[in-house]
Enzyme design. Structure first.
Site, short mmCIF file in Angstrom:
data_model
loop_
_atom_site.label_atom_id
_atom_site.label_comp_id
_atom_site.label_asym_id
_atom_site.label_seq_id
_atom_site.Cartn_x
_atom_site.Cartn_y
_atom_site.Cartn_z
N LYS A 109 13.14 -7.81 -36.59
CA LYS A 109 11.69 -7.63 -36.83
C LYS A 109 11.61 -7.93 -38.38
O LYS A 109 10.23 -7.79 -38.53
CB LYS A 109 11.25 -6.40 -36.36
CG LYS A 109 11.33 -6.03 -34.68
CD LYS A 109 10.69 -4.90 -34.28
CE LYS A 109 11.17 -3.75 -34.11
NZ LYS A 109 10.24 -2.95 -33.42
N LYS A 127 11.70 -6.03 -40.50
CA LYS A 127 10.73 -4.65 -40.90
C LYS A 127 11.96 -3.92 -41.80
O LYS A 127 12.97 -3.78 -41.50
CB LYS A 127 10.46 -3.90 -39.89
CG LYS A 127 8.98 -4.41 -39.26
CD LYS A 127 8.70 -3.50 -38.07
CE LYS A 127 7.52 -3.67 -37.61
NZ LYS A 127 6.74 -2.73 -36.66
N1 C2G Z 1 0.48 1.10 -31.89
C1 C2G Z 1 -1.16 1.26 -31.63
N2 C2G Z 1 -1.97 1.44 -32.48
C2 C2G Z 1 -1.76 1.23 -33.92
C3 C2G Z 1 -0.44 1.00 -34.28
C4 C2G Z 1 0.63 0.81 -33.37
O1 C2G Z 1 -1.20 1.48 -30.39
N3 C2G Z 1 -2.72 1.08 -34.72
C5 C2G Z 1 1.32 1.04 -31.03
C6 C2G Z 1 2.18 -0.41 -31.10
O2 C2G Z 1 1.34 -1.19 -30.21
C7 C2G Z 1 3.45 0.13 -30.24
C8 C2G Z 1 3.68 1.59 -31.03
O3 C2G Z 1 2.45 2.10 -31.48
O4 C2G Z 1 3.27 0.25 -28.91
C9 C2G Z 1 4.70 1.38 -31.97
O5 C2G Z 1 4.32 0.43 -33.07
P1 C2G Z 1 5.26 -0.23 -34.08
O6 C2G Z 1 6.16 0.94 -34.69
O7 C2G Z 1 4.72 -1.22 -34.54
O8 C2G Z 1 6.29 -0.89 -32.75
P2 C2G Z 1 6.63 -2.63 -32.98
O9 C2G Z 1 7.03 -2.79 -33.98
O10 C2G Z 1 5.53 -3.39 -32.20
O11 C2G Z 1 7.75 -2.32 -32.11
O12 C2G Z 1 10.56 -3.78 -28.35
C10 C2G Z 1 9.13 -3.60 -28.60
C11 C2G Z 1 9.13 -3.50 -30.26
O13 C2G Z 1 10.29 -2.52 -30.80
C12 C2G Z 1 7.94 -2.73 -30.65
#
Ligand code: C2G
Length: 131
Positions: A45, A47
């Site tokens: 990712k 990240k």
């Molecule tokens: N999220 C949200 N609102 C935000 C930020 C994040 O609802 N303002 C949700 C994202 O949609 C996700 C969860 O919080 O469902 C975690 O967000 P991230 O840590 O950014 O996850 P991500 O990098 O999207 O990883 O296999 C799937 C991936 O691992 C998802």
């Protein structure tokens, strides 16, 4: 007992994450969070997390909605996870809309929830750098 799973990085935990986890738990009785490892975040990712996996896991385990935290190490583990943990529902934010519909073939309900607007780890980092 209805078992729900979700996946994510959950770095610099914020209220958008909590809103997602709260709604995910409301879909069942037991919530599993597959937490992206530091390696998976970097390799898959691009990240770089502020908090290590262990610290992010500790934070998630302190949340009342979360029942179990497991590592997310690859994009491909979802099919085996839903079988291994007898998952009924997969849930994730709608920034992933449609990306995990293949899980329906495993008999799993797939739910995309609206993201919480105006908050993200990226935005927090930007705002702090601007200060
Ligand atoms: N999220 C949200 N609102 C935000 C930020 C994040 O609802 N303002 C949700 C994202 O949609 C996700 C969860 O919080 O469902 C975690 O967000 P991230 O840590 O950014 O996850 P991500 O990098 O999207 O990883 O296999 C799937 C991936 O691992 C998802």
């Amino acid at each position: 007992m209805k078992r729900v799973i979700t996946y994510g990085t959950y770095d610099m935990l914020h209220y958008g994450h909590i809103n997602l986890l709260k709604r995910a738990k409301e879909l069942g009785d037991y919530l599993i969070v597959a937490l992206s490892t530091d390696e998976f975040n970097w390799d898959s990712k691009q990240k770089k997390c502020y908090f290590s996996y262990e610290k992010r896991k500790q934070l998630l385990e302190a949340i009342r909605y979360v029942d179990l935290v497991i590592p997310e190490e690859s994009w491909d583990q979802k099919v085996t996870d839903v079988k291994e943990y007898h998952v009924d529902t997969f849930v994730i934010g709608d920034d992933w809309e449609g990306k995990f519909d293949f899980l329906k073939d495993e008999g799993v309900e797939v739910v995309y929830l609206p993201r919480t607007p105006e908050i993200s780890t990226t935005q927090i980092k930007k705002d702090l750098n601007a200060k």
